[in-house]
Design an enzyme around this catalytic site. Structure first.
Site, short mmCIF file in Angstrom:
data_model
loop_
_atom_site.label_atom_id
_atom_site.label_comp_id
_atom_site.label_asym_id
_atom_site.label_seq_id
_atom_site.Cartn_x
_atom_site.Cartn_y
_atom_site.Cartn_z
N LYS A 7 1.08 -1.37 -0.24
CA LYS A 7 -0.19 -0.16 0.41
C LYS A 7 0.82 1.55 0.17
O LYS A 7 0.35 2.42 -0.93
CB LYS A 7 -0.82 -0.22 1.34
N SER A 21 -0.49 0.58 5.98
CA SER A 21 -1.33 0.26 7.51
C SER A 21 -2.24 -1.02 6.86
O SER A 21 -2.66 -0.81 5.67
CB SER A 21 -1.98 1.01 8.37
N ASP A 22 -2.55 -2.21 7.55
CA ASP A 22 -3.07 -3.85 6.87
C ASP A 22 -3.45 -4.35 8.71
O ASP A 22 -2.77 -4.29 8.82
CB ASP A 22 -3.33 -4.40 5.96
N GLN A 23 -4.87 -4.35 8.06
CA GLN A 23 -4.27 -5.59 9.65
C GLN A 23 -5.58 -6.76 9.18
O GLN A 23 -7.24 -6.80 8.51
CB GLN A 23 -5.88 -4.61 10.62
N GLY A 75 -0.17 -4.78 10.69
CA GLY A 75 1.02 -4.18 9.59
C GLY A 75 0.99 -2.84 9.57
O GLY A 75 -0.25 -2.45 9.02
#
Length: 203
Positions: free
Chosen positions: A51, A69-71, A106
């Site tokens: 991203k 950011s990734d979740q 992340g």
């Protein structure tokens, strides 16, 4: 200094505003498919990085600090998706009753012009109270958290469902761990206090 949040998430934008730093948000365009051999931790790390890179690679943002950011949420080794509707959310919360769900977030910070990239994966554990079907139904009707992984909003009424929260930063649960983000800026020798909007504070 220009800061770009590589996200269209209103939740992440709200969290980042807590730091009183100027930023813009740009929606990244990446393939978010999972990889069969990839762990949950590796997946959120990869997606957060992709991203950030998808924005920082554009010439207009090359000299910006780009945040990706990734979740994902995990329960007994299985990745949890967004429920989408009442029935699925109810099923998820019944499954979580008396159990612990782990969230993986992340986070990646990229500054392309300086060839800098720093990243981290934060975890956060949520232990649920023993819940009845009636309690779950009331909660879902009030909050309708159908676009949230895990079927709850910890910043809202979801707090009533929990026995305990375990992690270093509650913002992690909403998708943008600020303590870790400040650490990443520090690794690039950026002190965010220097960029906080002091005019808002009459300084």
């Amino acid at each position: 200094m220009k800061i770009i949040l590589a996200s269209s998430s209103a939740y992440r934008q709200t969290i980042l505003k807590k730091l009183h730093i100027p930023f813009s948000n740009v929606t990244p365009n990446i393939d978010e498919s999972s990889v069969a051999t990839e762990s949950i931790s590796d997946q959120v790390e990869r997606l957060a990085k992709n991203k950030a890179l998808s924005i920082s690679s554009q010439s207009a943002y090359k000299d910006s600090y780009v945040i990706g950011s990734d979740q994902l949420a995990s329960f007994k080794g299985q990745v949890l998706g967004k429920p989408g509707d009442f029935a699925t959310a109810k099923q998820q919360l019944l499954m979580f009753s008396g159990q612990t769900v782990r969230f993986y977030t992340g986070l990646c910070l990229v500054h392309a012009a300086n060839n800098e990239l720093s990243q981290i994966v934060e975890t956060f554990d949520v232990t649920f109270k023993t819940l009845t079907e009636s309690q779950i139904a009331i909660y879902l009707k009030i909050e309708q958290p159908y676009d949230c992984a895990g079927s709850f909003k910890c910043e809202g009424l979801g707090i009533a469902l929990f026995e305990s929260l375990n992690g270093r930063d509650p913002n992690t649960l909403i998708g943008l761990p600020l303590i870790a983000l400040i650490d990443l800026f520090n690794t690039m020798s950026v002190n965010l206090f220097d960029y906080m909007q002091k005019d808002e504070l009459n300084m």
